[in-house]
Design a protein around this motif. Structure first.
Motif, PDB file in Angstrom:
ATOM      1  N   LEU A  99       0.841  -1.201   0.000  1.00  0.00           N
ATOM      2  CA  LEU A  99       0.000   0.000   0.000  1.00  0.00           C
ATOM      3  C   LEU A  99       0.873   1.247   0.000  1.00  0.00           C
ATOM      4  CD1 LEU A  99      -2.895  -0.817   2.503  1.00  0.00           C
ATOM      5  CD2 LEU A  99      -2.917  -0.910  -0.004  1.00  0.00           C
ATOM      6  N   PHE A 100       1.934   1.193   0.776  1.00  0.00           N
ATOM      7  CA  PHE A 100       2.801   2.362   0.883  1.00  0.00           C
ATOM      8  C   PHE A 100       3.512   2.652  -0.443  1.00  0.00           C
ATOM      9  CE2 PHE A 100       6.534   4.729   2.409  1.00  0.00           C
ATOM     10  CZ  PHE A 100       5.859   5.754   3.035  1.00  0.00           C
ATOM     11  N   ARG A 101       3.996   1.601  -1.083  1.00  0.00           N
ATOM     12  CA  ARG A 101       4.650   1.769  -2.394  1.00  0.00           C
ATOM     13  C   ARG A 101       3.697   2.366  -3.417  1.00  0.00           C
ATOM     14  NH1 ARG A 101       6.840  -3.328  -1.527  1.00  0.00           N
ATOM     15  NH2 ARG A 101       5.281  -4.526  -2.630  1.00  0.00           N
ATOM     16  N   ASN A 102       2.413   2.045  -3.263  1.00  0.00           N
ATOM     17  CA  ASN A 102       1.422   2.474  -4.258  1.00  0.00           C
ATOM     18  C   ASN A 102       0.469   3.498  -3.683  1.00  0.00           C
ATOM     19  OD1 ASN A 102       2.023   0.540  -6.577  1.00  0.00           O
ATOM     20  ND2 ASN A 102       1.832  -0.861  -4.853  1.00  0.00           N
ATOM     21  N   ARG A 103       0.980   4.309  -2.768  1.00  0.00           N
ATOM     22  CA  ARG A 103       0.064   5.200  -2.038  1.00  0.00           C
ATOM     23  C   ARG A 103      -0.630   6.215  -2.921  1.00  0.00           C
ATOM     24  NH1 ARG A 103       5.161   5.854  -0.709  1.00  0.00           N
ATOM     25  NH2 ARG A 103       6.207   7.880  -0.861  1.00  0.00           N
ATOM     26  N   ASP A 104      -0.012   6.516  -4.088  1.00  0.00           N
ATOM     27  CA  ASP A 104      -0.679   7.458  -4.998  1.00  0.00           C
ATOM     28  C   ASP A 104      -1.992   6.876  -5.539  1.00  0.00           C
ATOM     29  OD1 ASP A 104       1.131   5.607  -6.225  1.00  0.00           O
ATOM     30  OD2 ASP A 104       0.774   6.622  -8.136  1.00  0.00           O
ATOM     31  N   LEU A 105      -2.174   5.554  -5.422  1.00  0.00           N
ATOM     32  CA  LEU A 105      -3.403   4.937  -5.935  1.00  0.00           C
ATOM     33  C   LEU A 105      -4.499   4.816  -4.879  1.00  0.00           C
ATOM     34  CD1 LEU A 105      -1.766   2.043  -8.004  1.00  0.00           C
ATOM     35  CD2 LEU A 105      -2.437   4.326  -8.781  1.00  0.00           C
ATOM     36  N   LEU A 194      -4.704  -6.729   4.101  1.00  0.00           N
ATOM     37  CA  LEU A 194      -4.660  -7.842   3.143  1.00  0.00           C
ATOM     38  C   LEU A 194      -5.570  -7.561   1.952  1.00  0.00           C
ATOM     39  CD1 LEU A 194      -5.130 -10.810   5.654  1.00  0.00           C
ATOM     40  CD2 LEU A 194      -2.982  -9.872   4.816  1.00  0.00           C
ATOM     41  N   LEU A 195      -6.741  -6.958   2.242  1.00  0.00           N
ATOM     42  CA  LEU A 195      -7.773  -6.850   1.211  1.00  0.00           C
ATOM     43  C   LEU A 195      -7.490  -5.749   0.191  1.00  0.00           C
ATOM     44  CD1 LEU A 195     -10.725  -7.423   3.639  1.00  0.00           C
ATOM     45  CD2 LEU A 195     -10.004  -8.938   1.787  1.00  0.00           C
ATOM     46  N   LEU A 196      -6.968  -4.619   0.641  1.00  0.00           N
ATOM     47  CA  LEU A 196      -6.719  -3.534  -0.317  1.00  0.00           C
ATOM     48  C   LEU A 196      -5.565  -3.877  -1.270  1.00  0.00           C
ATOM     49  CD1 LEU A 196      -7.363  -0.407   1.957  1.00  0.00           C
ATOM     50  CD2 LEU A 196      -8.916  -1.499   0.320  1.00  0.00           C
ATOM     51  N   PRO A 197      -4.461  -4.452  -0.774  1.00  0.00           N
ATOM     52  CA  PRO A 197      -3.438  -4.874  -1.737  1.00  0.00           C
ATOM     53  C   PRO A 197      -3.985  -5.891  -2.736  1.00  0.00           C
ATOM     54  CG  PRO A 197      -2.533  -4.870   0.480  1.00  0.00           C
ATOM     55  CD  PRO A 197      -4.001  -4.604   0.621  1.00  0.00           C
ATOM     56  N   LEU A 198      -4.827  -6.810  -2.270  1.00  0.00           N
ATOM     57  CA  LEU A 198      -5.416  -7.784  -3.192  1.00  0.00           C
ATOM     58  C   LEU A 198      -6.249  -7.066  -4.257  1.00  0.00           C
ATOM     59  CD1 LEU A 198      -6.135 -10.632  -4.131  1.00  0.00           C
ATOM     60  CD2 LEU A 198      -7.921 -10.697  -2.378  1.00  0.00           C
ATOM     61  N   ARG A 199      -7.035  -6.094  -3.836  1.00  0.00           N
ATOM     62  CA  ARG A 199      -7.843  -5.376  -4.826  1.00  0.00           C
ATOM     63  C   ARG A 199      -6.959  -4.646  -5.833  1.00  0.00           C
ATOM     64  NH1 ARG A 199     -12.517  -1.860  -2.415  1.00  0.00           N
ATOM     65  NH2 ARG A 199     -12.554  -1.168  -4.590  1.00  0.00           N
ATOM     66  N   LEU A 200      -5.875  -4.056  -5.346  1.00  0.00           N
ATOM     67  CA  LEU A 200      -4.955  -3.400  -6.290  1.00  0.00           C
ATOM     68  C   LEU A 200      -4.439  -4.406  -7.317  1.00  0.00           C
ATOM     69  CD1 LEU A 200      -2.806  -1.088  -3.947  1.00  0.00           C
ATOM     70  CD2 LEU A 200      -4.427  -0.332  -5.704  1.00  0.00           C
ATOM     71  N   LEU A 201      -4.050  -5.580  -6.838  1.00  0.00           N
ATOM     72  CA  LEU A 201      -3.518  -6.599  -7.754  1.00  0.00           C
ATOM     73  C   LEU A 201      -4.590  -7.072  -8.733  1.00  0.00           C
ATOM     74  CD1 LEU A 201      -1.528  -8.770  -5.161  1.00  0.00           C
ATOM     75  CD2 LEU A 201      -0.532  -7.244  -6.873  1.00  0.00           C
ATOM     76  N   GLN A 202      -5.825  -7.138  -8.258  1.00  0.00           N
ATOM     77  CA  GLN A 202      -6.905  -7.622  -9.123  1.00  0.00           C
ATOM     78  C   GLN A 202      -7.361  -6.586 -10.134  1.00  0.00           C
ATOM     79  OE1 GLN A 202      -9.613  -8.673  -5.965  1.00  0.00           O
ATOM     80  NE2 GLN A 202      -9.205 -10.867  -6.167  1.00  0.00           N
ATOM     81  N   GLU A 203      -7.257  -5.302  -9.733  1.00  0.00           N
ATOM     82  CA  GLU A 203      -7.901  -4.265 -10.543  1.00  0.00           C
ATOM     83  C   GLU A 203      -6.938  -3.479 -11.419  1.00  0.00           C
ATOM     84  OE1 GLU A 203     -10.066  -1.928  -7.673  1.00  0.00           O
ATOM     85  OE2 GLU A 203     -11.296  -3.649  -7.053  1.00  0.00           O
ATOM     86  N   ASP A 204      -5.650  -3.664 -11.199  1.00  0.00           N
ATOM     87  CA  ASP A 204      -4.691  -2.828 -11.910  1.00  0.00           C
ATOM     88  C   ASP A 204      -3.589  -3.694 -12.527  1.00  0.00           C
ATOM     89  OD1 ASP A 204      -2.597  -1.062 -12.586  1.00  0.00           O
ATOM     90  OD2 ASP A 204      -3.292   0.410 -11.126  1.00  0.00           O
ATOM     91  N   GLY A 205      -3.732  -3.940 -13.802  1.00  0.00           N
ATOM     92  CA  GLY A 205      -2.804  -4.812 -14.500  1.00  0.00           C
ATOM     93  C   GLY A 205      -1.357  -4.332 -14.473  1.00  0.00           C
ATOM     94  N   GLU A 206      -1.185  -3.014 -14.602  1.00  0.00           N
ATOM     95  CA  GLU A 206       0.188  -2.483 -14.598  1.00  0.00           C
ATOM     96  C   GLU A 206       0.851  -2.688 -13.253  1.00  0.00           C
ATOM     97  OE1 GLU A 206       0.808   1.674 -15.748  1.00  0.00           O
ATOM     98  OE2 GLU A 206      -0.544   1.257 -17.438  1.00  0.00           O
ATOM     99  N   LEU A 207       0.075  -2.417 -12.215  1.00  0.00           N
ATOM    100  CA  LEU A 207       0.591  -2.605 -10.864  1.00  0.00           C
ATOM    101  C   LEU A 207       0.940  -4.075 -10.630  1.00  0.00           C
ATOM    102  CD1 LEU A 207      -0.615  -1.170  -7.572  1.00  0.00           C
ATOM    103  CD2 LEU A 207      -0.828  -3.618  -7.862  1.00  0.00           C
ATOM    104  N   LYS A 236      -2.217 -14.422  -7.317  1.00  0.00           N
ATOM    105  CA  LYS A 236      -1.985 -13.287  -8.225  1.00  0.00           C
ATOM    106  C   LYS A 236      -0.498 -13.058  -8.429  1.00  0.00           C
ATOM    107  CE  LYS A 236      -5.522 -11.306  -9.925  1.00  0.00           C
ATOM    108  NZ  LYS A 236      -5.580 -11.219 -11.382  1.00  0.00           N
ATOM    109  N   LEU A 237       0.250 -13.068  -7.328  1.00  0.00           N
ATOM    110  CA  LEU A 237       1.660 -12.681  -7.400  1.00  0.00           C
ATOM    111  C   LEU A 237       2.525 -13.719  -8.101  1.00  0.00           C
ATOM    112  CD1 LEU A 237       2.215 -11.132  -3.864  1.00  0.00           C
ATOM    113  CD2 LEU A 237       2.292  -9.928  -6.065  1.00  0.00           C
ATOM    114  N   VAL A 238       2.118 -14.971  -8.016  1.00  0.00           N
ATOM    115  CA  VAL A 238       2.973 -16.018  -8.570  1.00  0.00           C
ATOM    116  C   VAL A 238       3.028 -15.960 -10.092  1.00  0.00           C
ATOM    117  CG1 VAL A 238       3.221 -18.480  -8.902  1.00  0.00           C
ATOM    118  CG2 VAL A 238       2.786 -17.577  -6.644  1.00  0.00           C
ATOM    119  N   GLY A 239       1.898 -15.749 -10.714  1.00  0.00           N
ATOM    120  CA  GLY A 239       1.914 -15.661 -12.165  1.00  0.00           C
ATOM    121  C   GLY A 239       2.303 -16.981 -12.823  1.00  0.00           C
TER     122      GLY A 239
END
Ligand SMILES: Nc1ncnc2c1ncn2[C@@H]1O[C@H](COP(=O)(O)OP(=O)(O)OP(=O)(O)O)[C@@H](O)[C@H]1O
Ligand SMILES: [Mg+2]
Length: 256
Positions: A99-105, A194-207, A236-239
């Motif tokens: 979340l901190f790394r992506n705080r602009d989002l 846990l939930l907000l990072p998951l949503r970022l991973l699910q909703e933002d392909g670039e991220l 999500k992270l494993v790819g």
């Protein structure tokens, strides 16, 4: 002898096999005290010694801060200074860092770039305050069991638009007021870590791509205890590479 072989020498045959296998995802199930954490620590050292991963690209996740620092110590004992840069952390601190790394989002979630973290006691007080505001008798309905219910609903990760059966009547009112109050205060609770990072991973392909690139390998200790958002985050992270190894003991599962 190479550094990798020196590491393998210190393991029994099945531990050695688990450490040396690097061709795809690996799930190791073994009993209490059988050396699972030892295997994970050696795996990290092995990956670094082989030269195919930099320590900072390896993520090792555990459930408690104590387990994380123990893991760090074990790897540093094997690798010395070289091991210092790896990401050994709890699921919650991994989420917080993401979340901190992506705080602009974060404004997408109604949060500011700076946010507060509510611990269990903060969340409970907030729930109690909300219940009082809604004239709900907090002697009849315990705020902490209300909070447990809220937490269960959040961790069920239902698709948007699907209402949880746990949120009928007043439960839904408290739930919605709780989520709104958190955001109004630019705050997150432990579940949100846990939930907000998951949503970022699910909703933002670039991220997602960016986060995947940071990781060459993922290792998880006490895998029997992962909950739904943690499982989905790992997935999500494993790819496609499948570079993940998890160890666990089904007999020690907290979910029984
Ligand atoms: N091959 C081995 N050689 C020497 N010691 C070992 C070996 N395997 C395990 N041990 C020792 O056994 C003990 C238990 O190991 P470890 O903590 O890795 O087990 P675990 O399966 O993670 O346990 P838990 O179920 O409690 O998480 C440790 O002291 C560890 O160093
Ligand atoms: Mg262990």
């Amino acid at each position: 002898m190479t550094a990798e072989n020196r590491l393998l020498e210190k393991l029994n045959p099945s531990q050695r096999e688990a450490v040396a296998y690097c061709d795809g995802p690996l799930l190791v199930l073994a009993g209490a005290g059988s050396g699972k954490t030892r295997v994970l620590a050696h795996k990290i050292a092995y990956l670094v010694a082989r030269g195919d991963s930099r320590p900072e690209d390896i993520l090792a996740v555990t459930f408690t801060n104590k387990a994380a620092s123990e893991m760090k110590e074990r790897v540093e004992a094997l690798l010395g200074e070289t091991g210092a840069g790896m990401q050994v952390c709890t699921f919650h601190s991994f989420g917080l860092r993401m979340l901190f790394r992506n705080r602009d989002l974060l404004p997408r979630f109604g949060l500011g770039e700076r946010f507060a973290i509510f611990d269990r006691a903060d969340s409970r007080s907030l729930v109690k305050e909300i219940m009082e505001g809604l004239n709900i008798d907090t002697k009849q309905f315990e705020p902490s069991s209300m909070l447990d219910r809220i937490s269960r609903v959040k961790n069920d990760c239902l698709p948007p638009g699907r209402d949880s059966p746990l949120l009928e009547g007043i439960y839904g009112d408290v739930f919605r007021a709780y989520e709104e109050a958190l955001r109004r205060q630019s705050a997150v609770d432990f579940d949100d870590l846990l939930l907000l990072p998951l949503r970022l991973l699910q909703e933002d392909g670039e991220l997602l791509e960016r986060e995947r690139k940071r990781l060459s390998w993922i290792l998880v200790d006490e895998y029997q205890d992962v909950n739904k958002p943690q499982y989905l985050t790992l997935k999500k992270l494993v790819g496609k590479g499948g570079r993940i190894m998890v160890v666990g003991d089904p007999d020690q599962s907290i979910y029984g």
